[in-house]
Design a protein around this motif. Sequence first.
Motif, PDB file in Angstrom:
ATOM      1  N   THR A  16     110.217  28.355  40.743  1.00 23.20           N
ATOM      2  CA  THR A  16     109.596  27.446  41.692  1.00 23.20           C
ATOM      3  C   THR A  16     108.289  26.916  41.106  1.00 23.20           C
ATOM      4  N   VAL A  17     107.807  25.819  41.679  1.00 23.86           N
ATOM      5  CA  VAL A  17     106.502  25.300  41.295  1.00 23.86           C
ATOM      6  C   VAL A  17     105.474  26.235  41.915  1.00 23.86           C
ATOM      7  N   THR A  18     104.584  26.761  41.089  1.00 22.32           N
ATOM      8  CA  THR A  18     103.597  27.717  41.574  1.00 22.32           C
ATOM      9  C   THR A  18     102.209  27.083  41.570  1.00 22.32           C
ATOM     10  N   PRO A  19     101.336  27.594  42.434  1.00 23.60           N
ATOM     11  CA  PRO A  19     100.005  26.990  42.535  1.00 23.60           C
ATOM     12  C   PRO A  19      99.135  27.259  41.310  1.00 23.60           C
ATOM     13  N   ASN A  40     102.988  35.069  39.752  1.00 28.21           N
ATOM     14  CA  ASN A  40     103.420  36.250  40.492  1.00 28.21           C
ATOM     15  C   ASN A  40     104.197  35.891  41.757  1.00 28.21           C
ATOM     16  N   VAL A  41     104.150  34.630  42.176  1.00 24.20           N
ATOM     17  CA  VAL A  41     104.905  34.231  43.370  1.00 24.20           C
ATOM     18  C   VAL A  41     106.291  33.658  43.027  1.00 24.20           C
ATOM     19  N   GLN A  42     106.683  33.740  41.767  1.00 22.23           N
ATOM     20  CA  GLN A  42     108.046  33.349  41.386  1.00 22.23           C
ATOM     21  C   GLN A  42     109.040  34.267  42.089  1.00 22.23           C
ATOM     22  N   GLY A  45     109.146  37.410  40.422  1.00 21.72           N
ATOM     23  CA  GLY A  45     107.858  38.081  40.312  1.00 21.72           C
ATOM     24  C   GLY A  45     107.020  37.775  39.090  1.00 21.72           C
ATOM     25  N   SER A  46     107.544  36.970  38.149  1.00 16.31           N
ATOM     26  CA  SER A  46     106.760  36.644  36.961  1.00 16.31           C
ATOM     27  C   SER A  46     107.256  35.342  36.333  1.00 16.31           C
ATOM     28  N   PHE A  47     106.489  34.863  35.365  1.00 21.24           N
ATOM     29  CA  PHE A  47     106.854  33.650  34.632  1.00 21.24           C
ATOM     30  C   PHE A  47     108.160  33.798  33.859  1.00 21.24           C
ATOM     31  N   LYS A  48     108.613  35.013  33.619  1.00 23.03           N
ATOM     32  CA  LYS A  48     109.807  35.244  32.797  1.00 23.03           C
ATOM     33  C   LYS A  48     111.044  34.520  33.325  1.00 23.03           C
TER      34      LYS A  48
END
Length: 148
Positions: A16-19, A40-42, A45-48
Amino acid sequence: MESSLTECAKGEHFHTVTPLLESWALSQVAGTTVFLKCENVQPAGSFKIRGIGHFCQEVVKKGCRHLVCSSGGNAGIAAAYAARKLGVPATIVLPEGTSQHVVRRLQGEGAEVQLAGKVWDEASLKAQELAKRDGWVNVPPFDHPLIW
């Protein structure tokens, strides 16, 4: 309702697009404006999930029927999440000392968890061995152009 595989074929992303938020405190310490990318809001839980999700989509499009990944953390969680969304099984191979919290998180994503070796290198060798099975693909936790 379209299936996950149909969505995958259309190229829809799992991330998702994260802030991007300015950190006043860090900006003060650094003497310049500092922004934090809140990965962390993916969903995983991470960019991975960005690179791993893309890799998993591509190999499933090419016929992969089972994902296998060696990771004691975020890459394994991303692979398990992508597998669940794609409707394919995943096996995540972890070093024997991995925390039960990580094991439960992976199992919660529907992944089979195998413990192999004392360190990641040994778990990685086990994952590579499993990936020799017909239809199985090894998901590298970081070292592949589709992930970069």
